[in-house]
Write an enzyme that holds these catalytic residues in place. Structure first.
Site, PDB file in Angstrom:
ATOM      1  N   LYS A  11       0.944  -1.129   0.237  1.00  9.44           N
ATOM      2  CA  LYS A  11       0.160  -0.078  -0.121  1.00  9.44           C
ATOM      3  C   LYS A  11       1.172   1.318   0.050  1.00  9.44           C
ATOM      4  O   LYS A  11       1.796   0.706  -0.379  1.00  9.44           O
ATOM      5  CB  LYS A  11      -0.912   0.115   1.505  1.00  9.44           C
ATOM      6  CG  LYS A  11      -1.545  -0.906   1.289  1.00  9.44           C
ATOM      7  CD  LYS A  11      -2.815  -1.323   2.033  1.00  9.44           C
ATOM      8  CE  LYS A  11      -4.028  -2.922   1.665  1.00  9.44           C
ATOM      9  NZ  LYS A  11      -4.484  -2.791   2.900  1.00  9.44           N
ATOM     10  N   HIS A  97      -8.862  -3.349  -5.770  1.00 15.26           N
ATOM     11  CA  HIS A  97      -8.941  -3.344  -4.412  1.00 15.26           C
ATOM     12  C   HIS A  97      -9.725  -2.015  -3.347  1.00 15.26           C
ATOM     13  O   HIS A  97     -10.385  -1.694  -4.478  1.00 15.26           O
ATOM     14  CB  HIS A  97      -7.281  -3.123  -3.588  1.00 15.26           C
ATOM     15  CG  HIS A  97      -6.900  -3.002  -2.245  1.00 15.26           C
ATOM     16  ND1 HIS A  97      -7.326  -2.753  -1.644  1.00 15.26           N
ATOM     17  CD2 HIS A  97      -6.766  -3.900  -1.897  1.00 15.26           C
ATOM     18  CE1 HIS A  97      -7.170  -2.730  -0.405  1.00 15.26           C
ATOM     19  NE2 HIS A  97      -6.552  -4.552  -0.664  1.00 15.26           N
ATOM     20  N   SER A 215      -6.219  -9.318   6.875  1.00 18.08           N
ATOM     21  CA  SER A 215      -5.478  -9.551   8.135  1.00 18.08           C
ATOM     22  C   SER A 215      -5.305 -11.190   8.007  1.00 18.08           C
ATOM     23  O   SER A 215      -5.020 -11.706   9.627  1.00 18.08           O
ATOM     24  CB  SER A 215      -6.481  -9.402   9.593  1.00 18.08           C
ATOM     25  OG  SER A 215      -7.079  -8.088   9.493  1.00 18.08           O
TER      26      SER A 215
HETATM   27  P1  PGA Z   1      -4.685  -6.650   5.756  1.00 12.30           P
HETATM   28  O1  PGA Z   1      -4.753  -6.134   4.263  1.00 12.30           O
HETATM   29  O2  PGA Z   1      -3.637  -7.978   5.340  1.00 12.30           O
HETATM   30  O3  PGA Z   1      -3.298  -4.850   6.245  1.00 12.30           O
HETATM   31  O4  PGA Z   1      -5.917  -6.497   5.971  1.00 12.30           O
HETATM   32  C1  PGA Z   1      -4.772  -6.505   2.751  1.00 12.30           C
HETATM   33  C2  PGA Z   1      -5.166  -5.917   2.148  1.00 12.30           C
HETATM   34  O5  PGA Z   1      -5.543  -4.777   1.413  1.00 12.30           O
HETATM   35  O6  PGA Z   1      -4.695  -6.576   0.488  1.00 12.30           O
END
Ligand code: PGA
Length: 252
Positions: A11, A97, A215
């Site tokens: 990100k 996404h 997560s």
């Molecule tokens: P996260 O994000 O593992 O922090 O929940 C996953 C994603 O958005 O691809």
């Protein structure tokens, strides 16, 4: 073709110097581990892609972009084209996404054109789909996922569809610390395969790579990846630390 993949979605995190350190740490750690045939993909911010692909050239990972604009070139200030990504040896690109759908109002139609422009340049889309919490609570999650696939992917002829990687990312699990249970993940992945089989054929459904995201971390990756229809993960927060990311990548 179906494969095991662990992709890190960084990100909008890390400065250039921090990114250099993390990529080097991951590259060095990857030399020491047995990935059991899994592919590791790093998706850093676009500014760091060239640096990442330089390291990837001599290491055991590939590189993905987090976004693309569906045109080869032109007057689209601030955007990055698939042609530009291809020349930097980018293998994958995340599409659809939930953060892009929500904060940048990306519609199914726009995502469809992104998928097409990536495939035109032989970049593999990692197509994200996922329901928000009220949709799951209203028991609409299956129809939401089916619709997202139909609207952005199912117009593709089978040869093109077979190149796409799907990531099921329940929006209520992204960045919240609340993971889907292994049963919830398996149930949806199996549903997705069923929908693909109905639109295309069972062989295509069986050879599609379907990742779980939301997560996923060093503690829960093993039980999620052990599910028969879960082929790996799209990892956000936990991909920003080399140790934990490696733990996930070796959870098959
Ligand atoms: P996260 O994000 O593992 O922090 O929940 C996953 C994603 O958005 O691809």
């Amino acid at each position: 073709m179906r494969k095991k993949i662990v992709a890190g979605n960084w990100k909008m995190n890390k400065t250039f110097s921090e990114a250099e350190i993390l990529i080097t740490e991951i590259a060095e750690a990857l030399d020491e581990v047995d990935l059991k045939g899994a592919e590791v993909v790093l998706c850093p911010p676009a500014l760091y892609i060239e640096m990442a692909t330089d390291v990837a050239f001599e290491s055991n990972f590939t590189v993905g972009a987090q976004n693309v604009y569906p045109s080869d070139s032109g007057a689209f200030t601030g955007e990055i084209s698939p042609l530009m990504l291809k020349e930097l040896n980018v293998t994958y690109c995340i599409i659809g996404h939930s953060e892009r759908r929500k904060y940048f109002n990306e519609t199914s139609e726009f995502l469809r054109s992104k998928v097409e422009s990536l495939l035109k340049h032989n970049i593999i889309p990692i197509f994200c789909c996922g329901e928000v919490l009220p949709e799951r609570e209203a028991n609409q999650h299956f129809e939401v996922i089916k619709r997202q696939l139909e609207e952005s992917l199912f117009h593709l002829p089978v040869e093109a569809f077979m190149k796409v990687v799907i990531a099921y990312e329940p929006v209520w699990a992204i960045g919240t610390g609340v993971t889907a249970t292994k049963e919830q993940a398996q149930e949806m992945h199996s549903f997705i395969r069923g929908v693909i089989a109905a639109r295309y054929d069972p062989a295509t459904a069986g050879s599609t790579t379907i990742l779980y995201g939301g997560s996923c971390n060093g503690k829960n990756a093993r039980e999620l990846f052990a599910q028969p229809d879960v082929d790996g993960g799209l990892i956000g927060g936990a991909s920003l630390k080399a140790d934990e990311f490696l733990q996930i990548a070796t959870s098959f």
